[in-house]
Design a protein around this motif. Structure first.
Motif, PDB file in Angstrom:
ATOM      1  N   GLY A   1      25.004  -6.639  77.351  1.00 15.94           N
ATOM      2  CA  GLY A   1      23.957  -6.863  78.456  1.00 15.94           C
ATOM      3  C   GLY A   1      22.730  -6.012  78.235  1.00 15.94           C
ATOM      4  O   GLY A   1      21.434  -6.492  78.465  1.00 15.94           O
ATOM      5  N   ALA A   2      22.987  -4.793  77.888  1.00 14.14           N
ATOM      6  CA  ALA A   2      22.089  -3.833  78.077  1.00 14.14           C
ATOM      7  C   ALA A   2      20.837  -4.247  76.947  1.00 14.14           C
ATOM      8  O   ALA A   2      20.021  -3.731  77.160  1.00 14.14           O
ATOM      9  CB  ALA A   2      22.649  -2.315  77.636  1.00 14.14           C
ATOM     10  N   ALA A   3      21.341  -4.763  75.908  1.00  9.69           N
ATOM     11  CA  ALA A   3      20.192  -5.098  74.939  1.00  9.69           C
ATOM     12  C   ALA A   3      18.988  -6.115  75.419  1.00  9.69           C
ATOM     13  O   ALA A   3      17.957  -6.315  74.939  1.00  9.69           O
ATOM     14  CB  ALA A   3      20.982  -6.036  73.896  1.00  9.69           C
ATOM     15  N   PHE A   4      19.730  -6.806  76.448  1.00 13.17           N
ATOM     16  CA  PHE A   4      18.802  -7.655  77.280  1.00 13.17           C
ATOM     17  C   PHE A   4      18.021  -7.118  78.756  1.00 13.17           C
ATOM     18  O   PHE A   4      17.716  -8.095  79.394  1.00 13.17           O
ATOM     19  CB  PHE A   4      19.362  -8.938  77.681  1.00 13.17           C
ATOM     20  CG  PHE A   4      20.013  -9.878  76.518  1.00 13.17           C
ATOM     21  CD1 PHE A   4      19.281 -10.601  75.652  1.00 13.17           C
ATOM     22  CD2 PHE A   4      21.241  -9.428  76.253  1.00 13.17           C
ATOM     23  CE1 PHE A   4      20.267 -11.215  74.830  1.00 13.17           C
ATOM     24  CE2 PHE A   4      22.225 -10.271  75.291  1.00 13.17           C
ATOM     25  CZ  PHE A   4      21.587 -10.993  74.537  1.00 13.17           C
ATOM     26  N   GLY A   5      18.258  -5.845  78.814  1.00 14.18           N
ATOM     27  CA  GLY A   5      17.650  -5.229  79.799  1.00 14.18           C
ATOM     28  C   GLY A   5      18.533  -5.314  81.026  1.00 14.18           C
ATOM     29  O   GLY A   5      18.114  -5.112  82.160  1.00 14.18           O
ATOM     30  N   ALA A   6      19.919  -5.646  80.883  1.00 11.23           N
ATOM     31  CA  ALA A   6      20.657  -5.787  82.072  1.00 11.23           C
ATOM     32  C   ALA A   6      22.050  -4.970  81.969  1.00 11.23           C
ATOM     33  O   ALA A   6      22.918  -5.885  81.351  1.00 11.23           O
ATOM     34  CB  ALA A   6      21.000  -7.343  82.506  1.00 11.23           C
ATOM     35  N   ALA A   7      22.108  -3.807  82.099  1.00 10.41           N
ATOM     36  CA  ALA A   7      23.424  -3.204  81.783  1.00 10.41           C
ATOM     37  C   ALA A   7      24.586  -3.731  82.745  1.00 10.41           C
ATOM     38  O   ALA A   7      24.239  -4.181  83.746  1.00 10.41           O
ATOM     39  CB  ALA A   7      23.367  -1.726  82.008  1.00 10.41           C
ATOM     40  N   GLY A   8      25.577  -3.716  82.371  1.00 14.22           N
ATOM     41  CA  GLY A   8      26.887  -4.236  83.069  1.00 14.22           C
ATOM     42  C   GLY A   8      27.453  -5.717  82.862  1.00 14.22           C
ATOM     43  O   GLY A   8      27.976  -6.372  83.669  1.00 14.22           O
ATOM     44  N   TYR A   9      26.557  -6.447  81.658  1.00 16.95           N
ATOM     45  CA  TYR A   9      26.991  -7.517  81.566  1.00 16.95           C
ATOM     46  C   TYR A   9      27.145  -7.621  79.917  1.00 16.95           C
ATOM     47  O   TYR A   9      26.888  -6.917  79.150  1.00 16.95           O
ATOM     48  CB  TYR A   9      25.529  -8.543  81.868  1.00 16.95           C
ATOM     49  CG  TYR A   9      25.315  -8.758  83.166  1.00 16.95           C
ATOM     50  CD1 TYR A   9      25.764  -9.867  83.905  1.00 16.95           C
ATOM     51  CD2 TYR A   9      24.635  -7.813  84.113  1.00 16.95           C
ATOM     52  CE1 TYR A   9      25.829 -10.044  85.217  1.00 16.95           C
ATOM     53  CE2 TYR A   9      24.403  -7.875  85.368  1.00 16.95           C
ATOM     54  CZ  TYR A   9      24.861  -9.110  86.055  1.00 16.95           C
ATOM     55  OH  TYR A   9      24.581  -9.226  87.283  1.00 16.95           O
TER      56      TYR A   9
END
Length: 383
Positions: free
Chosen positions: A347-355
């Motif tokens: 998810g961090a690749a999409f700007g949303a860590a923890g997913y």
């Protein structure tokens, strides 16, 4: 993840790929036939740099028929994929010192393209409890004199979020109050929505803002045509003229055979689109049923696309059987790939860590096997 998965497959290892963002269906036969006719008819030379008259007419009709939008041919440019439209628009309009607002989660290429222009991506996190919809107050607070664009993707890759008319309205009010800011909307997944009638695009809602809105779309996802590389955009004439200059000095024009195929996709029978959507709906149900039985994972059903964006934060800090601490998305996804043979995207690749993102653009057997491996991987973790 794509490179690591490909390498494992080259080594002969068993890997279930739930990471690829493209339909697993073949392009419909009528579209293949149209491409074949184009080749046989000699449509193998340069076209106009911004699209052949036929494909531009098809795009204009698509906007009129499906979105109630009337553009002129000069307000439309056809590019080598929708990514090229986004790239060209930014190359034509931003540079060092400029800012582009990106609601997160966002498609991975957005921030990189902005940075390639020397501009600054301004990341605005959205919340799962808000359905990952950007709030007007957050947008207003993020706008500075250097803000040039806000880019919104609906339905969203990776969350499946769809912005309704009610979601867009306050954001467009903010845009109206800031005449130096333009809006780019990426509507690539327009036809992959699970509740009919929920899709709108901002140019429909605020005709008074059309001179600051670029609407981007393409045929890749709805018609299983990712490899054909046909995207398009419609917007105000000065911007489209600048985009033409970028296209002229980069790709010259889009593949003429692919353009002929796109004409058939946009104007021919649409049964395949409905059939694909029905299959994705079934697969979404399968994925959601499986996810709801795995302790530590949380996911709301996506309203569109073929992605599930899964919250694994309850498992952050868990320890694998090999003693590795899963401290972030990358280590979690690496663990799932290397130890359990299932590929998903951090998810961090999409700007949303923890997913992490699951693509359910795969056959049912692969989805069941992949979810079984994710369940096994999660069950093996300890604190």
């Amino acid at each position: 993840m794509m490179a690591a998965t490909a390498e494992m497959k080259r080594q002969g290892r068993d890997v279930i790929g739930l990471h690829v963002g493209e339909p697993d269906f073949n392009t419909p036969e009528n579209i293949l036939d149209a491409a074949n006719r184009a080749m046989r008819n000699g449509e193998t030379h340069y076209s106009a740099l911004d699209g052949s008259p036929a494909v531009k007419a098809a795009v204009l009709e698509k906007f009129r028929r499906e979105n109630g939008l009337n553009f002129t041919a000069d307000e439309v440019v056809v590019t080598t994929g929708a990514k090229m439209m986004i790239f060209s628009a930014f190359m034509a309009s931003i540079g060092p010192g400029d800012e582009v607002i990106l609601p997160a989660p966002y498609w991975v290429s957005y921030s990189d393209i902005v940075e390639m222009m020397g501009a600054t991506p301004v990341i605005l996190p959205t919340k799962a409890e808000d359905g990952f919809v950007l709030k007007a107050a957050d947008l207003e607070a993020a706008i500075t004199p250097n803000t040039r664009w806000i880019l919104i993707n609906s339905p969203s890759n990776p969350t499946g979020t769809i912005y309704s008319a009610e979601d867009y309205a306050p954001l467009l009010d903010v845009l109206a109050e800031n005449p130096h800011v333009w809006l780019m909307v990426d509507d690539m997944y327009e036809h992959l929505i699970f509740d009919p009638g929920t899709f709108v695009t901002p140019a429909q809602l605020r005709p008074d803002l059309r001179d600051r809105i670029l609407t981007v779309n393409g045929v890749s996802k709805a018609y299983a045509m990712t490899g054909w590389r046909i995207g398009y955009g419609a917007g105000p004439l000065p911007l489209m003229k600048a985009i033409r200059a970028v296209v002229s000095q980069s790709t010259s024009c889009t593949c003429t055979i692919a353009q002929a195929a796109a004409v058939e996709a946009l104007t021919g029978p649409q049964e395949a689109v409905s059939a694909y959507l029905a299959e994705y709906r079934s697969r979404r149900s399968l994925i959601m049923e499986e996810l709801h039985t795995i302790p530590g994972l949380v996911c709301a059903a996506p309203a569109g696309t073929f992605y599930a964006f899964v919250d694994w934060r309850a498992l952050v800090g868990s320890i694998t059987p090999g003693g590795e601490v899963l401290a972030d998305d990358e280590t979690f996804c690496h663990y799932m790939l290397q130890e359990h043979g299932v590929a998903v995207v951090p998810g961090a690749a999409f700007g949303a860590a923890g997913y992490f993102r699951i693509s359910f653009a795969s056959d049912e057997q692969s989805l069941r096997q992949g979810m079984a491996r994710i369940r096994l991987g999660c069950a093996a973790l300890t604190r």
